[in-house]
Write a protein that holds these residues in place. Structure first.
Motif, PDB file in Angstrom:
ATOM      1  N   ASN A  92       0.823  -1.210   0.000  1.00  0.00           N
ATOM      2  CA  ASN A  92       0.000   0.000   0.000  1.00  0.00           C
ATOM      3  C   ASN A  92       0.856   1.258   0.000  1.00  0.00           C
ATOM      4  O   ASN A  92       0.502   2.269  -0.620  1.00  0.00           O
ATOM      5  CB  ASN A  92      -0.918   0.007   1.232  1.00  0.00           C
ATOM      6  CG  ASN A  92      -2.069  -0.975   1.094  1.00  0.00           C
ATOM      7  OD1 ASN A  92      -2.571  -1.200   0.001  1.00  0.00           O
ATOM      8  ND2 ASN A  92      -2.474  -1.572   2.204  1.00  0.00           N
ATOM      9  N   ILE A  93       2.013   1.198   0.676  1.00  0.00           N
ATOM     10  CA  ILE A  93       2.894   2.363   0.714  1.00  0.00           C
ATOM     11  C   ILE A  93       3.534   2.596  -0.648  1.00  0.00           C
ATOM     12  O   ILE A  93       3.542   3.725  -1.166  1.00  0.00           O
ATOM     13  CB  ILE A  93       3.972   2.172   1.803  1.00  0.00           C
ATOM     14  CG1 ILE A  93       3.322   2.187   3.196  1.00  0.00           C
ATOM     15  CG2 ILE A  93       5.025   3.278   1.703  1.00  0.00           C
ATOM     16  CD1 ILE A  93       4.272   1.849   4.315  1.00  0.00           C
ATOM     17  N   VAL A  94       4.085   1.531  -1.260  1.00  0.00           N
ATOM     18  CA  VAL A  94       4.765   1.714  -2.548  1.00  0.00           C
ATOM     19  C   VAL A  94       3.779   2.025  -3.665  1.00  0.00           C
ATOM     20  O   VAL A  94       4.168   2.583  -4.702  1.00  0.00           O
ATOM     21  CB  VAL A  94       5.615   0.474  -2.903  1.00  0.00           C
ATOM     22  CG1 VAL A  94       6.683   0.230  -1.854  1.00  0.00           C
ATOM     23  CG2 VAL A  94       4.745  -0.770  -3.091  1.00  0.00           C
ATOM     24  N   ALA A  95       2.499   1.681  -3.458  1.00  0.00           N
ATOM     25  CA  ALA A  95       1.493   2.001  -4.478  1.00  0.00           C
ATOM     26  C   ALA A  95       1.335   3.504  -4.642  1.00  0.00           C
ATOM     27  O   ALA A  95       0.965   3.986  -5.723  1.00  0.00           O
ATOM     28  CB  ALA A  95       0.159   1.358  -4.108  1.00  0.00           C
ATOM     29  N   TRP A  96       1.609   4.275  -3.578  1.00  0.00           N
ATOM     30  CA  TRP A  96       1.538   5.741  -3.685  1.00  0.00           C
ATOM     31  C   TRP A  96       2.553   6.276  -4.686  1.00  0.00           C
ATOM     32  O   TRP A  96       2.371   7.340  -5.249  1.00  0.00           O
ATOM     33  CB  TRP A  96       1.808   6.379  -2.324  1.00  0.00           C
ATOM     34  CG  TRP A  96       0.800   6.024  -1.275  1.00  0.00           C
ATOM     35  CD1 TRP A  96      -0.445   5.485  -1.469  1.00  0.00           C
ATOM     36  CD2 TRP A  96       0.948   6.182   0.132  1.00  0.00           C
ATOM     37  NE1 TRP A  96      -1.083   5.285  -0.268  1.00  0.00           N
ATOM     38  CE2 TRP A  96      -0.259   5.719   0.745  1.00  0.00           C
ATOM     39  CE3 TRP A  96       1.961   6.669   0.950  1.00  0.00           C
ATOM     40  CZ2 TRP A  96      -0.446   5.723   2.119  1.00  0.00           C
ATOM     41  CZ3 TRP A  96       1.763   6.688   2.324  1.00  0.00           C
ATOM     42  CH2 TRP A  96       0.571   6.219   2.899  1.00  0.00           C
ATOM     43  N   PHE A  97       3.633   5.519  -4.920  1.00  0.00           N
ATOM     44  CA  PHE A  97       4.681   5.949  -5.853  1.00  0.00           C
ATOM     45  C   PHE A  97       4.578   5.240  -7.201  1.00  0.00           C
ATOM     46  O   PHE A  97       5.514   5.268  -7.996  1.00  0.00           O
ATOM     47  CB  PHE A  97       6.057   5.688  -5.231  1.00  0.00           C
ATOM     48  CG  PHE A  97       6.252   6.360  -3.903  1.00  0.00           C
ATOM     49  CD1 PHE A  97       6.630   7.695  -3.826  1.00  0.00           C
ATOM     50  CD2 PHE A  97       6.029   5.671  -2.726  1.00  0.00           C
ATOM     51  CE1 PHE A  97       6.798   8.316  -2.599  1.00  0.00           C
ATOM     52  CE2 PHE A  97       6.197   6.278  -1.486  1.00  0.00           C
ATOM     53  CZ  PHE A  97       6.579   7.606  -1.421  1.00  0.00           C
ATOM     54  N   GLY A  98       3.446   4.588  -7.441  1.00  0.00           N
ATOM     55  CA  GLY A  98       3.221   3.937  -8.717  1.00  0.00           C
ATOM     56  C   GLY A  98       3.894   2.592  -8.888  1.00  0.00           C
ATOM     57  O   GLY A  98       4.025   2.106 -10.015  1.00  0.00           O
ATOM     58  N   VAL A  99       4.321   1.971  -7.799  1.00  0.00           N
ATOM     59  CA  VAL A  99       4.983   0.664  -7.858  1.00  0.00           C
ATOM     60  C   VAL A  99       3.931  -0.426  -7.717  1.00  0.00           C
ATOM     61  O   VAL A  99       3.049  -0.354  -6.849  1.00  0.00           O
ATOM     62  CB  VAL A  99       6.040   0.533  -6.751  1.00  0.00           C
ATOM     63  CG1 VAL A  99       6.708  -0.835  -6.803  1.00  0.00           C
ATOM     64  CG2 VAL A  99       7.081   1.641  -6.876  1.00  0.00           C
ATOM     65  N   ASP A 100       4.004  -1.428  -8.581  1.00  0.00           N
ATOM     66  CA  ASP A 100       3.066  -2.538  -8.515  1.00  0.00           C
ATOM     67  C   ASP A 100       3.269  -3.363  -7.248  1.00  0.00           C
ATOM     68  O   ASP A 100       4.384  -3.424  -6.709  1.00  0.00           O
ATOM     69  CB  ASP A 100       3.238  -3.445  -9.740  1.00  0.00           C
ATOM     70  CG  ASP A 100       2.864  -2.737 -11.039  1.00  0.00           C
ATOM     71  OD1 ASP A 100       2.002  -1.832 -10.982  1.00  0.00           O
ATOM     72  OD2 ASP A 100       3.446  -3.088 -12.093  1.00  0.00           O
ATOM     73  N   PRO A 101       2.221  -4.021  -6.748  1.00  0.00           N
ATOM     74  CA  PRO A 101       2.345  -4.884  -5.569  1.00  0.00           C
ATOM     75  C   PRO A 101       3.390  -5.983  -5.794  1.00  0.00           C
ATOM     76  O   PRO A 101       3.502  -6.537  -6.895  1.00  0.00           O
ATOM     77  CB  PRO A 101       0.944  -5.481  -5.403  1.00  0.00           C
ATOM     78  CG  PRO A 101       0.038  -4.509  -6.071  1.00  0.00           C
ATOM     79  CD  PRO A 101       0.820  -3.948  -7.227  1.00  0.00           C
TER      80      PRO A 101
END
Length: 294
Positions: free
Chosen positions: A143-152
């Motif tokens: 959920n945190i890396v999703a803010w930077f456009g990184v896929d799960p």
């Protein structure tokens, strides 16, 4: 009269240390001796050797020398100890100690945050991180890396060794910080004042005063952390159980797998004895480098 008093004091001191000696004999010396004995047999948890174990001499140690899985586990343990204890915890612990050596508004809060992992039981910490590193959209880190456009990501599958190193660093910073803080507190402020009066800048003061005077504390920390990290088991076992495909099978997990999953108690004991010898050698090297009686 003086000789009689000295004898009474000597017997009293022996009596006072007797409980410690008995505990060490019961929980350290006897298990270590029994492990050495078991390593010289073919004792197992199933099969004929479970009922009638026999003496096989150094056969388990000869097998160990040609066991590629053992050497792989030893290499994984080496990288784990190097990056988590010797580099990660030491550097971050020293930085934390130097930060908290200054006075600022949120100092108690920062101190509590750094020390908090030490108060969390090992298995609870592992379960908490398992939730954070969970695959899919429900994992906290995803959920945190999703803010930077990184896929799960499947963190414990794609980057297993890196993740357990990060978790162990997080858990051990507090202990490193405590030791480094004690070392910093023993350095006289007069040395720093004299250096500043001579025109030394912050970098020079750290390299010429702080770091050299912290060397004994650093070696003491390395002695304790290296040996304890080699023996780590519960945290990594709860997170990955040595997987995937043995990529996080530290030496402690390898011993467990050989002894209780493969049922080879004799061989598992041989690996444990070798690790004990490695730890003793490392400890003696650190003590020699420290040049003090530890």
């Amino acid at each position: 009269m003086s000789a009689s008093f000295t004898r009474r004091e000597a017997w009293r001191n022996r009596f006072l240390i007797l409980p410690s000696v008995l505990l060490l004999a019961a929980f350290v010396a006897y298990p270590a001796g029994f492990a050495v004995y078991t390593s010289l047999t073919n004792e197992a948890l199933s099969g004929p050797a479970a009922m009638n174990p026999r003496f096989v001499g150094l056969a388990n140690y000869a097998k160990l020398l040609t066991d590629q899985n053992f050497w792989r586990s030893l290499a994984i343990t080496f990288w784990f100890v190097l990056f988590s204890a010797i580099i990660g915890q030491l550097i971050l612990g020293l930085m934390s100690a130097m930060l908290l050596n200054r006075r600022f508004a949120l100092r108690p809060l920062v101190n509590a945050i750094i020390l908090m992992p030490n108060a969390v039981p090992e298995v609870v910490a592992a379960l908490m991180w398992a939730s954070m590193l969970a695959a899919g959209e429900y994992g906290t880190l995803n959920n945190i890396v999703a803010w930077f456009g990184v896929d799960p990501q499947r963190w414990l599958t794609s980057f297993p060794l890196t993740m357990i190193i990060i978790v162990n660093i997080w858990r051990g910073i507090g202990f490193a910080m405590i030791l480094m803080t004690s070392g910093l507190s023993s350095i006289s402020d007069e040395l720093y004042e004299a250096a500043r009066m001579d025109g030394a800048n912050t970098s020079q003061i750290f390299r010429r005063i702080t770091l050299p005077l912290l060397v004994p504390t650093i070696f003491l920390y390395l002695l304790v952390s290296t040996v304890s990290t080699i023996a780590i088991f519960g945290l990594v076992f709860a997170l990955t159980r040595g997987g995937p495909a043995g990529s996080t099978e530290l030496i402690g997990i390898y011993i467990y797998n050989q002894s209780f999953n493969s049922y080879q108690l004799g061989y598992g004991s041989a690996v444990a004895v070798v690790v004990l010898v490695f730890s003793l050698v490392i400890g003696m090297l650190y003590v020699r480098a420290l040049k003090v009686d530890v």
